[in-house]
Structure formats: structure tokens, C-alpha cells
Design an enzyme around this catalytic site. Structure first.
Site, PDB file in Angstrom:
ATOM      1  N   GLU A  52      -5.365  -8.453  -0.545  1.00  0.00           N
ATOM      2  CA  GLU A  52      -5.786  -8.191   0.841  1.00  0.00           C
ATOM      3  C   GLU A  52      -7.108  -7.462   0.882  1.00  0.00           C
ATOM      4  O   GLU A  52      -7.328  -6.499   0.146  1.00  0.00           O
ATOM      5  CB  GLU A  52      -4.749  -7.345   1.595  1.00  0.00           C
ATOM      6  N   GLU A  61       0.816  -1.219   0.000  1.00  0.00           N
ATOM      7  CA  GLU A  61       0.000   0.000   0.000  1.00  0.00           C
ATOM      8  C   GLU A  61       0.853   1.275   0.000  1.00  0.00           C
ATOM      9  O   GLU A  61       0.746   2.115   0.902  1.00  0.00           O
ATOM     10  CB  GLU A  61      -0.966  -0.019   1.189  1.00  0.00           C
TER      11      GLU A  61
END
Length: 408
Positions: free
Chosen positions: A252, A169
Site C-alpha cells: 500500500e 499497519e
């Protein structure tokens, strides 16, 4: 004679009525409300029209942040016969190389059940970053080779890593292990060192499958050539088709942090997996495998969310192909289909509060019957089987349920 004729006529009408609902009607449960189950449009399965390759369905085990899975929990997580059957394990690349070897027991157990292993680094070691911290900051360009060696060391220590992500991320700022990298900065590292990281590169793993970020990343043609798999998360995002000539992995997500045994939310997880598959994704990975909101609770028991994931993970194994299927044949009903050789697997979700009769047709494959597994608010993976003829059949989908059919 008149009496016999009336009986014959009644039987003929009954047979005619049944034949309109397919070659084989299998109810398997009564409509407790006394209403006739709703008849829906046919779900058309075309086994000859293949779509994406399926890598698998999995979850994360982040040993450095929570306790490792126990031996029994590894079996529950990855065993496709008696457990959830997860076929992907996601692990963290610690910034401290002395932690690497401790990942092996769970990695080795997952691989023994046929699971693949993907690894993500949240941050480079602090000494390789411009802020000398494990939180935020950027990777020093002068540390590119050292960071690649760090990632490669992880892969060689644990063995058998399918793909590695250099940054988790990178497009959001957080207060835990992280790096803040623009798409161009991440691409610059991969262009320079992507071949030296010990495993194929998966990237850029944005938190919201950010198309602009991914497009910019791929505009670096050298980085693109060294990136084997595109990946990202779907926080705040709806799964969408992203066609760039590479597999797309959803690596995820947490549907929410409610109790994992809440059935309404578990059905939501089923629909989320359905949406990812219909967006063409090759992989679906949950966050923590063992958590109050995960597929396994803290005591190692399979939760309702876990049983939902098992409907996919147990029977849609790595290497299966998604095949053409009517995705939403009627309101509240969602269907995907897969094949491996001559075997067909169908997963059907019924979000409706009433039993729903669902007709199917199968072309491009010879199917004589199905083993069937169903999960509802009160039952987990109950099983039976039924035969069909002519490639057409219909079944009653229990109210608010997930059903998996495996051909035989």
C-alpha cells in the site's frame, strides 16, 4: 568526378555519425526546441542475469468503506489488453463475516483477468479484543483460534486468496479500524495459528516497511516459518533492499492526494514503482483503485497515474523476472527490464524537460525489434514499433515521459 567524390564523402560521414549511436536510431518525434537531444550513457540489459520474480502491480478495493467497483470499472482496472491491466487486487477482511460474500464479484472479475488477490484485516471482531472495540486495542490471546477461524472463513467464502495479512499497519495508532500490536505480539499469533488462517500469511504489513519491527517479528522462528511473504507500506520511507529469503511485497502507498491527472506527480509515481522494483520488491500495490488521486477517477476513467501504472502492469505480467539493467544511466533517466521466456520488456522514465537520446545494449537474448508505447503530458500509450540488429540500439525518450518496449 570531384562532385561525385564530395557527395560520397558526405554520405560516408553521415553513416559514420549515425553508427555511433547504435545499430538502429529511432527518433519518433522532433526536438521542438531545435536543440540536439542529449546523448546519455548506455543502459546495459543482461537478460541472463535474473533478479526477483514479479507478482504484479495492483490496487485496493475497500468495498466496506467506499462503493464497490462497477462491472465496467473492473474491466478498466484489470483488463491487460484495453484497461490498466492491474494484476493484484487487495481487499479488506471485514470484522463482520456477513460482509464477506459481497467481495466476490470484484474478486472473481480480477481473477478472470489473471490477477491475484491479497486480503488484509484491519482489525479482529471487537469481541476478540481486549478493549471490545474495532479501533486500537490488542487481540486477546484466548481468541487466537477464533480469529484464525474468522480469517479462514473469509478465504473460503471468497475463494482463491493468494495471501492474507492478520493486521494492517500494527505499528501506528489511528482512529479507524485497527489493532496496536508489537512485533512480538503479532508473531505470537502467527506462530500459534498461522497455519489455520485459510491462505498463506503475508506480514507484518507495517506502515513504513519498518526494518526493526520486521526483524523482531522474524526472530520468532515459528512465526517466520509460517510466514510466506514479507510485506509492508512505504509511507515516509524510501524503498530499500530487505533480503531474508522471502519475497517482499509493497502492499500500500499513496504518492499524494493531488489530482491524478497532474503529469509531474504521475511521473513521480513511475519513479516510485521503479524504486520499488530496484529494491527487489516482488509487488507494488497502490491504495484505492478508484479515487481522484488514483489510477482510475470516480467516473471510471483511467488517469495519468493509471496510464503510468499500465506501462508496468500491462506488459510485466505475473511470473516475469526482473533482469539486470543499468538503473540510472544518466541524470533524469531511469530504466528497469524484465523477461518471460524469450520476451524482453523495458520500462524507461525520462524526467528531463528535454528529449533525451538513450542508447541500449541487450545481451543474453536475441531481440530483432520492439513494440513501443509512450505516455507524456499530452498523449497516452501511443504506439509504434522498430527493428534492431546486433543487440544495440538507441531511441529518443520524449521529454518527461514513460516508455515501455516489448520485444518481438
Amino acid at each position: 568526378m570531384k562532385k561525385n567524390f564530395i557527395c560520397f564523402l558526405a554520405i560516408a560521414l553521415l553513416v559514420t555519425a549515425c553508427s555511433k549511436k547504435g545499430d538502429k536510431v529511432v527518433s519518433g518525434e522532433e526536438n521542438q526546441s531545435g536543440r540536439t537531444p542529449a546523448a546519455e550513457a548506455t543502459a546495459v540489459i543482461a537478460a541472463g542475469t535474473t533478479q526477483q520474480n514479479i507478482r504484479g502491480f495492483g490496487g485496493a478495493n475497500i468495498r466496506g468503506w467506499i462503493a464497490d467497483l462497477t462491472a465496467a470499472q473492473r474491466t478498466t482496472a484489470f483488463d491487460p489488453a484495453n484497461g490498466i491491466g492491474l494484476s493484484v487486487l487487495r481487499v479488506r477482511v471485514s470484522p463482520n463475516s456477513s460482509d464477506f460474500a459481497a467481495e466476490k464479484p470484484t474478486i472473481d472479475a480480477a481473477k478472470s483477468y489473471g490477477a491475484s488477490v491479497i486480503a488484509t484485516a484491519w482489525t479482529a471482531p471487537a469481541s476478540m479484543k481486549d478493549n471490545n472495540s474495532l479501533i486500537a486495542g490488542k487481540l486477546n490471546t484466548s481468541s487466537y483460534a477464533d480469529y484464525a477461524a474468522h480469517l479462514s472463513n473469509f478465504c473460503s467464502t471468497v475463494g482463491g486468496v493468494t495471501a492474507i495479512s492478520p493486521s494492517n499497519e500494527p505499528n501506528i495508532s489511528v482512529t479507524y479500524e485497527s489493532m496496536n500490536l508489537t512485533a512480538s505480539e503479532l508473531a505470537a499469533f502467527v506462530a500459534a495459528q498461522g497455519s489455520n488462517c485459510g491462505a498463506p500469511i503475508m506480514a507484518p504489513e507495517t506502515f513504513n516497511m519498518n526494518k526493526t519491527y520486521m526483524d523482531t517479528y522474524l526472530s520468532n522462528t515459528t512465526a517466520a516459518s509460517k510466514t510466506s511473504f514479507m510485506c509492508g507500506h512505504i509511507y515516509g520511507a524510501t524503498p530499500y533492499v530487505y533480503s531474508v529469503g522471502k519475497e517482499v511485497w509493497m502492499t500500500e502507498h499513496i504518492y499524494n492526494t493531488n489530482d491524478a491527472n497532474g503529469w509531474a506527480d504521475a511521473l513521480g509515481v513511475a519513479k516510485e514503482i521503479h524504486d520499488c522494483m530496484n529494491a527487489g520488491y516482488n509487488m507494488y500495490v497502490w491504495w484505492y483503485i478508484r479515487r481522484s488521486y488514483g489510477p482510475m477517477d470516480e467516473s471510471g476513467n483511467i488517469t495519468k497515474r493509471g496510464y503510468v501504472m499500465a506501462h508496468y502492469a500491462r506488459w510485466v505480467r505475473p511470473g516475469y523476472l526482473k533482469i539486470s539493467c543499468t538503473a540510472n544511466p544518466a541524470t533524469g533517466v531511469y530504466v528497469t527490464a524484465y523477461k518471460s521466456g524469450s520476451k524482453i520488456v523495458v520500462v524507461a522514465i525520462n524526467q528531463n524537460t528535454a528529449i533525451t537520446y538513450q542508447p541500449f545494449t541487450v545481451s543474453g537474448a536475441t531481440v530483432t525489434g520492439f513494440n513501443r508505447y509512450r505516455t507524456t503530458s499530452t498523449a497516452n500509450l501511443t504506439s509504434d514499433s522498430f527493428s534492431i540488429t546486433g543487440g544495440s540500439f538507441g531511441i529518443n525518450l520524449p521529454a518527461q515521459s514513460v516508455t515501455t518496449l516489448i520485444s518481438y
